[in-house]
Enzyme design. Structure first.
Site, PDB file in Angstrom:
ATOM      1  N   HIS A 133     -25.112 -45.022   8.932  1.00 33.97           N
ATOM      2  CA  HIS A 133     -24.771 -45.314  10.327  1.00 33.97           C
ATOM      3  C   HIS A 133     -23.477 -46.132  10.355  1.00 33.97           C
ATOM      4  CE1 HIS A 133     -25.522 -45.573  14.555  1.00 33.97           C
ATOM      5  NE2 HIS A 133     -25.766 -46.855  14.587  1.00 33.97           N
TER       6      HIS A 133
ATOM      7  N   CYS B  51     -22.254 -41.213  15.353  1.00 29.29           N
ATOM      8  CA  CYS B  51     -22.020 -42.658  15.221  1.00 29.29           C
ATOM      9  C   CYS B  51     -20.605 -42.942  14.729  1.00 29.29           C
ATOM     10  CB  CYS B  51     -23.019 -43.271  14.258  1.00 29.29           C
ATOM     11  SG  CYS B  51     -22.908 -42.605  12.577  1.00 29.29           S
TER      12      CYS B  51
ATOM     13  N   GLN C  35     -24.719 -42.361  22.057  1.00 26.98           N
ATOM     14  CA  GLN C  35     -24.443 -41.109  21.342  1.00 26.98           C
ATOM     15  C   GLN C  35     -25.530 -40.072  21.577  1.00 26.98           C
ATOM     16  OE1 GLN C  35     -24.953 -43.312  17.366  1.00 26.98           O
ATOM     17  NE2 GLN C  35     -25.622 -41.254  16.799  1.00 26.98           N
TER      18      GLN C  35
ATOM     19  N   ASN D  33     -23.392 -51.408  18.926  1.00 27.30           N
ATOM     20  CA  ASN D  33     -23.992 -50.137  18.517  1.00 27.30           C
ATOM     21  C   ASN D  33     -23.696 -49.068  19.571  1.00 27.30           C
ATOM     22  OD1 ASN D  33     -25.451 -48.360  16.960  1.00 27.30           O
ATOM     23  ND2 ASN D  33     -27.437 -49.352  17.287  1.00 27.30           N
TER      24      ASN D  33
END
Ligand SMILES: *[C@@H]1O[C@H](CO)[C@@H](O)[C@H](O)[C@H]1NC(C)=O
Ligand SMILES: *[C@@H]1O[C@H](CO)[C@@H](O)[C@H](O)[C@H]1NC(C)=O
Ligand SMILES: *[C@@H]1O[C@H](CO)[C@@H](O)[C@H](O)[C@H]1NC(C)=O
Length: 327
Positions: free
Chosen positions: A275, A139, A133, A295
């Site tokens: 997040h 996110c 990102q 992630n």
């Protein structure tokens, strides 16, 4: 006596300067690896000072790991020249003001089904690529798109990379682009409009104008499921339905490198969620249960872009906001 004091002072001075040189070499390697350039000498100097502070903190964490006092290692990554405040500014999941949604279904374990003891959806080829990102607080878009990629792969048997930028640009009626966004309240947009491919609507890492083209849509979602409050239900969902989006507090994950992430001080309340990530499996290692989490900080971070979270302890609020789409 005087001579001795002078000599020991010199030893300290020499080792301090050689530490400075070692840090300088590490900083050069860091800049090269992560393509870092700075405006001028002043910024270079201030970034180097931040880097050295972060390096000391990483070293002391890893020394505690060696003593068996920590469960995971830390390492230098792209965040090593950022202050904690700068890092936190990038974490932008919006939870507090989200509307209460009633038009979604709760998770229900199918009749006769049970979750396996462990599962890793990567082995079944239903997890999309690790993406980055960068400095945009997107996110939420990466987690939602990752879950849609998985739902599509579960249906078709093929992974197709889908567009985060479309969500950033085209859901500004409810989200804030690079300044943050919501999870399950965004699924109705994907239900109605669908997502284009990453190739057709590529990531820019900054807010842009919506250029959605319905003729390029790869997939819509049929529905989505939302639940919260139970690690057992999260296990049943991941174990039987597929990857699940979760909100977490990510403040402590900055330098995560390897192992099962455990931080007893990590907040678990909904106000601290900042997040969004995708739970893509779970298992156990030497008696320690973990979640496998995808992630959106690139492959140089963590375990090739993934992190394993301690399971069964609501680590960083992982059971507070759980959702996944169905195709
Ligand atoms: C998956 O993609 C490959 C390559 O594009 C294609 O040959 C194959 O038919 C696809 N499989 C399915 C089930 O769609
Ligand atoms: C978005 O559109 C506006 C108005 O047409 C324009 O001024 C702006 O430059 C555009 N932004 C981007 C990122 O293309
Ligand atoms: C689950 O969500 C509901 C609202 O959607 C909220 O009232 C409740 O406090 C949440 N429970 C937990 C454990 O987060």
């Amino acid at each position: 006596m005087k001579g001795f004091i002078l000599a020991s002072f010199l030893v300290v001075a020499v080792s301090a300067s050689s530490l400075f040189q070692q840090d300088g070499a590490k900083f050069q390697a860091f800049k090269l690896q992560h393509g870092k350039t700075y405006k001028n000498q002043a910024e270079e100097a201030s970034r180097f000072a931040i880097f050295r502070d972060n390096l000391r903190s990483i070293e002391s964490h890893n020394a505690r790991f060696e003593q068996g006092l920590e469960t995971y290692t830390q390492g230098i990554n792209q965040f090593a020249d950022m202050t904690d405040a700068e890092f936190k500014a990038m974490l932008a999941l919006q939870y507090a003001n989200k509307p209460n949604f009633n038009d979604n279904s709760k998770f229900q374990l199918p009749e006769g089904a049970s979750a396996p003891d462990s599962i890793d959806w990567r082995e079944k080829n239903v997890v999309g690529p690790i993406k980055n990102q960068a400095s945009c607080g997107s996110c939420w878009a990466f987690a939602l798109v990752g879950s849609t990629e998985s739902a599509l792969a579960l249906k078709t048997g093929n992974v197709t990379s889908l567009s985060e930028q479309q969500l950033i640009d085209c859901t500004t009626d409810i989200n804030f682009g690079c300044s943050g966004g919501m999870l399950e309240p965004t699924f109705p947009y994907i239900q109605q409009n669908g997502l284009e491919s990453e190739a057709d609507y590529p990531y820019q890492g900054e807010d842009g104008n919506c250029t959605y083209d319905s003729s390029k849509v790869v997939t819509k979602i049929t529905s989505y499921v939302y639940f919260n409050g139970s690690e057992e239900v999260l296990k049943e969902a991941v174990g039987t339905a597929g990857p699940v989006v979760v909100g977490i507090d990510a403040d402590y994950m900055k330098y995560y490198s390897n192992g099962i992430f455990t931080e007893s001080g990590c907040p678990q309340d909904s106000a601290s969620l900042d997040h969004a990530v995708l739970v893509i499996g779970y298992g156990s290692e030497d008696g320690s249960d973990y979640w496998i989490i995808k992630n959106s900080w690139g492959t140089a971070w963590g375990e090739s872009g993934f992190i394993r979270f301690a399971r069964g302890v609501n680590q960083c609020g992982i059971i507070t906001e759980n959702t996944y789409p169905i195709i």
